[in-house]
Design a protein around this motif. Sequence first.
Motif, PDB file in Angstrom:
ATOM      1  N   LEU A   1      13.686  81.444 -12.659  1.00 23.92           N
ATOM      2  CA  LEU A   1      13.730  80.345 -11.714  1.00 23.92           C
ATOM      3  C   LEU A   1      12.394  80.672 -10.841  1.00 23.92           C
ATOM      4  N   SER A   2      11.630  81.497 -10.892  1.00 23.70           N
ATOM      5  CA  SER A   2      10.361  81.607 -10.208  1.00 23.70           C
ATOM      6  C   SER A   2       9.113  81.254 -11.167  1.00 23.70           C
ATOM      7  N   SER A   3       9.493  80.403 -12.225  1.00 21.69           N
ATOM      8  CA  SER A   3       8.408  79.766 -13.059  1.00 21.69           C
ATOM      9  C   SER A   3       7.588  78.556 -12.144  1.00 21.69           C
ATOM     10  N   THR A   4       6.365  78.629 -12.637  1.00 21.75           N
ATOM     11  CA  THR A   4       5.637  77.273 -11.862  1.00 21.75           C
ATOM     12  C   THR A   4       5.891  76.213 -12.658  1.00 21.75           C
ATOM     13  N   ASP A   5       6.622  76.272 -13.886  1.00 18.50           N
ATOM     14  CA  ASP A   5       6.566  74.949 -14.633  1.00 18.50           C
ATOM     15  C   ASP A   5       7.901  74.274 -13.998  1.00 18.50           C
ATOM     16  N   PRO A   6       7.812  73.272 -13.354  1.00 15.63           N
ATOM     17  CA  PRO A   6       8.981  72.632 -12.990  1.00 15.63           C
ATOM     18  C   PRO A   6       9.981  72.455 -13.661  1.00 15.63           C
ATOM     19  N   ARG A   7       9.832  72.103 -15.112  1.00 13.69           N
ATOM     20  CA  ARG A   7      11.056  71.543 -15.794  1.00 13.69           C
ATOM     21  C   ARG A   7      11.525  73.130 -16.371  1.00 13.69           C
ATOM     22  N   ILE A   8      11.267  73.974 -16.497  1.00  8.00           N
ATOM     23  CA  ILE A   8      11.589  75.463 -16.805  1.00  8.00           C
ATOM     24  C   ILE A   8      12.667  75.688 -15.893  1.00  8.00           C
ATOM     25  N   GLN A   9      12.093  75.732 -14.431  1.00 10.01           N
ATOM     26  CA  GLN A   9      12.442  75.998 -13.336  1.00 10.01           C
ATOM     27  C   GLN A   9      13.808  75.063 -13.138  1.00 10.01           C
ATOM     28  N   GLU A  10      14.026  73.877 -13.446  1.00 11.09           N
ATOM     29  CA  GLU A  10      15.051  72.978 -13.411  1.00 11.09           C
ATOM     30  C   GLU A  10      16.289  73.443 -14.589  1.00 11.09           C
ATOM     31  N   HIS A  11      15.730  73.609 -15.596  1.00 11.08           N
ATOM     32  CA  HIS A  11      16.619  73.900 -16.697  1.00 11.08           C
ATOM     33  C   HIS A  11      17.434  75.273 -16.393  1.00 11.08           C
ATOM     34  N   ALA A  12      16.509  76.312 -15.950  1.00  4.54           N
ATOM     35  CA  ALA A  12      17.163  77.504 -15.718  1.00  4.54           C
ATOM     36  C   ALA A  12      18.329  77.439 -14.631  1.00  4.54           C
ATOM     37  N   VAL A  13      17.851  76.844 -13.564  1.00  5.95           N
ATOM     38  CA  VAL A  13      19.019  76.799 -12.314  1.00  5.95           C
ATOM     39  C   VAL A  13      20.311  75.877 -12.730  1.00  5.95           C
ATOM     40  N   THR A  14      20.082  74.888 -13.776  1.00  4.06           N
ATOM     41  CA  THR A  14      21.093  73.908 -14.160  1.00  4.06           C
ATOM     42  C   THR A  14      22.018  74.645 -15.084  1.00  4.06           C
ATOM     43  N   THR A  15      21.389  75.674 -15.965  1.00  2.53           N
ATOM     44  CA  THR A  15      21.977  76.403 -16.902  1.00  2.53           C
ATOM     45  C   THR A  15      22.989  77.274 -16.178  1.00  2.53           C
ATOM     46  N   LEU A  16      22.341  77.850 -15.208  1.00  4.83           N
ATOM     47  CA  LEU A  16      23.158  78.904 -14.427  1.00  4.83           C
ATOM     48  C   LEU A  16      24.474  78.177 -13.734  1.00  4.83           C
ATOM     49  N   LEU A  17      23.992  77.041 -13.287  1.00  3.27           N
ATOM     50  CA  LEU A  17      25.208  76.032 -12.456  1.00  3.27           C
ATOM     51  C   LEU A  17      26.227  75.912 -13.424  1.00  3.27           C
ATOM     52  N   ASN A  18      25.856  75.688 -14.922  1.00  2.00           N
ATOM     53  CA  ASN A  18      26.821  75.089 -15.875  1.00  2.00           C
ATOM     54  C   ASN A  18      27.577  76.713 -16.393  1.00  2.00           C
ATOM     55  N   LEU A  19      27.045  77.477 -16.389  1.00  7.22           N
ATOM     56  CA  LEU A  19      27.505  78.857 -16.580  1.00  7.22           C
ATOM     57  C   LEU A  19      28.433  79.351 -15.563  1.00  7.22           C
ATOM     58  N   SER A  20      28.160  79.043 -14.202  1.00  8.37           N
ATOM     59  CA  SER A  20      29.071  79.587 -13.190  1.00  8.37           C
ATOM     60  C   SER A  20      30.516  78.781 -13.352  1.00  8.37           C
ATOM     61  N   ILE A  21      30.502  77.665 -14.013  1.00 10.00           N
ATOM     62  CA  ILE A  21      31.686  76.937 -14.096  1.00 10.00           C
ATOM     63  C   ILE A  21      33.085  77.714 -14.604  1.00 10.00           C
ATOM     64  N   TYR A  22      32.643  78.755 -15.341  1.00  7.68           N
ATOM     65  CA  TYR A  22      33.495  79.819 -15.773  1.00  7.68           C
ATOM     66  C   TYR A  22      33.567  80.835 -14.996  1.00  7.68           C
ATOM     67  N   ASP A  23      34.868  81.059 -14.251  1.00  5.90           N
ATOM     68  CA  ASP A  23      34.782  81.853 -13.108  1.00  5.90           C
ATOM     69  C   ASP A  23      34.351  83.493 -13.449  1.00  5.90           C
ATOM     70  N   GLU A  24      34.463  84.016 -14.427  1.00  2.00           N
ATOM     71  CA  GLU A  24      33.984  85.390 -14.680  1.00  2.00           C
ATOM     72  C   GLU A  24      32.603  85.452 -14.669  1.00  2.00           C
ATOM     73  N   ASN A  25      31.932  84.245 -14.741  1.00  2.00           N
ATOM     74  CA  ASN A  25      30.269  84.392 -14.782  1.00  2.00           C
ATOM     75  C   ASN A  25      29.786  84.484 -13.707  1.00  2.00           C
ATOM     76  N   LYS A  26      30.391  84.004 -12.486  1.00  2.00           N
ATOM     77  CA  LYS A  26      30.125  84.020 -11.119  1.00  2.00           C
ATOM     78  C   LYS A  26      29.644  85.301 -10.759  1.00  2.00           C
ATOM     79  N   GLY A  27      30.362  86.260 -10.945  1.00  3.07           N
ATOM     80  CA  GLY A  27      30.304  87.654 -10.770  1.00  3.07           C
ATOM     81  C   GLY A  27      28.708  88.380 -11.398  1.00  3.07           C
TER      82      GLY A  27
END
Length: 659
Positions: free
Chosen positions: A408-434
Amino acid sequence: MKEDEEVSQAVAAAAGRMEGEAVVQRLVEAVEEIAAISDFRNAYKKQFCNLSRRIRLLAPMFEELRDSREPISEGAARSLARLGDALDAATGLLQFGSDGSKICLVLERDKITKRFQEVTAQLEQALDGISFDKLDISDEVREQVELVHAQFKRAKERVDIPDAELYGDLSCLYDNSSNSNVNPEILARLAAKLQLNTISDLTQESLALHEMVTATGDPERNIEKMSILLKKIKDYVQTQNPEMGTPKVKAFFSDGKQKAPIIPDDFRCPISLDLMKDPVIVATGQTYDRACIEKWLDAGNDTCPKTQQKLQNTTLTPNYVLRSLIAQWCEANGIEPPQRPAKPAKQSSACSPAERANIDSLIRKLTSPNAEDQRSAAGELRLLAKRHVDYRIFIADAGAIPLLVGLLSSTDPRIQEHAVTTLLNLSIYDENKGLIVSSSAIPGIIHVLRSGSMEARENAAATLFSLSVVDENKITIGASGAIPALVSLLGEGSQRGKKDAATALFNLCIYQGNKARAVWAGVVPILLNLVMEPTGSMVDESLAILAILSSHSECKAAIGALDAAAVLIEVIRSGSPRNKENAAAVLLHLCTGEQQQQHLAVAQEQEVMGPLIELASSGTHRGKRKAVQLLERMTRFLEQKQQQQALPPATFSDEQGVL
């Protein structure tokens, strides 16, 4: 005489207001005291935590009553005073559970269970005696309090008996305290379940035991028997960990002659105190050796051994970074790195072996020094996590979350975008939120929300919304500085960005403590501008947030300062049913308190009576209630205005002078 009666009435009214304010302040302080009590003893942890959590959910009601300008009636003050007595009883019980001896709490099972029933019944009866219609609280808070009331009602009819095996083991050991032959398996179970694994734990229990028994006036014989019982547990624990009391643990090579360097504390498992072979992260963010924590969980425990917090899930995430550091330390000190046990991976999803191998390969690429490898791996994981729940489960189980957080702290905008969006998709599964929150993801997500590309900011806002579904996370996210960044996105983002920011803000502002943060961040003028936008694309979301905020005194003042009454009345006149309801809720708050005359006057100028009468007859259920309450206030305002207009002009006595 008439003047004397009026003075007496005024004095009585003032005394009543002071009494009501004192009662409310007592309630606020009681909840604050209860919120400060923690570290509940293991045997009753669930019961103590449930009691504390339910009481803390009453805090918004007390805060709204404290901030309200409406006087509390004498009857309501008496009802609230009874609730104060119930909270005092609950405070005593919770303090007992926090400071008391673990052994004593288990052996006094029947007394503790009875106290829980008595306190629960007292709280339920006190809440049952409160007439919420006579209190100036918002609908959202009232619904929350009614939910808590229902929980207490169910709880008083149910008896939760703590661990029967633990009680049986302790009772057996207590009744046979003079017997020196004790089954080691019983001692092992007691040490684990009572969490008496270190010298510090045992010393604290010894002090608590003597303080509790002495304070309750128990006979010397009981003190002696419990002390013998504790000593047996202490002797067993020290037998299992001979060097437990030393400040540093030293390891030896296999020949027993040459001493190895001192093992850093961070490399030792908190359970076994040995060098970790396979470090894994649990839901609370603590790291343990896999074999030790699996043994702990297999024994039926659902808490983190170190923090005693309840685990939201039992997922074990490999700590690749720590494993690498341990290997480097071993190599630098001439020690053979610990070998992980050869055991198959836990089957946590329906992914095929080929799919698992592919995901493992992608996760390894996340640590590559090559930015293109990181970018492509994060992008592929993003798509997989979006596709199916099995992928979400396995990606998290395979240890991707901490690595994605690092990107998430990457200086590459696409890496940063992919990382946060992957976390978003993973968080859909409730047990991953914690897992995401315990991996310290929130600061990184907020960093992306502030400085990422527009798409990354949108997905960061959506991630915060997803994580804030868990009530505890609302507090953490708000305290981490997310709200100003969300307000900024709400004001300047794309249409989708504004929607994502609004949904996240709505969810966060359900927690009372976040409302003022939103006002300080400047959300009110932005929301009112969105309500007035010609396109009307954000009216629904904006009014919903304003309706939540308006129950807070600072928020109400900010809304009132922007002359919002005319805008709200226009919505009541021509908006959708849901928007009319929310606009009426906000206007009702404005028409209650210090500036109510000003807002009522604006309402009269805008000819609000007709729209309110229509809303009272054909609006939503909540809209009808708000309209009726507003009509009552408008009617009183108009009557007072007519009376003032009917009064003769003021005259002056000779002493005052003649104009």
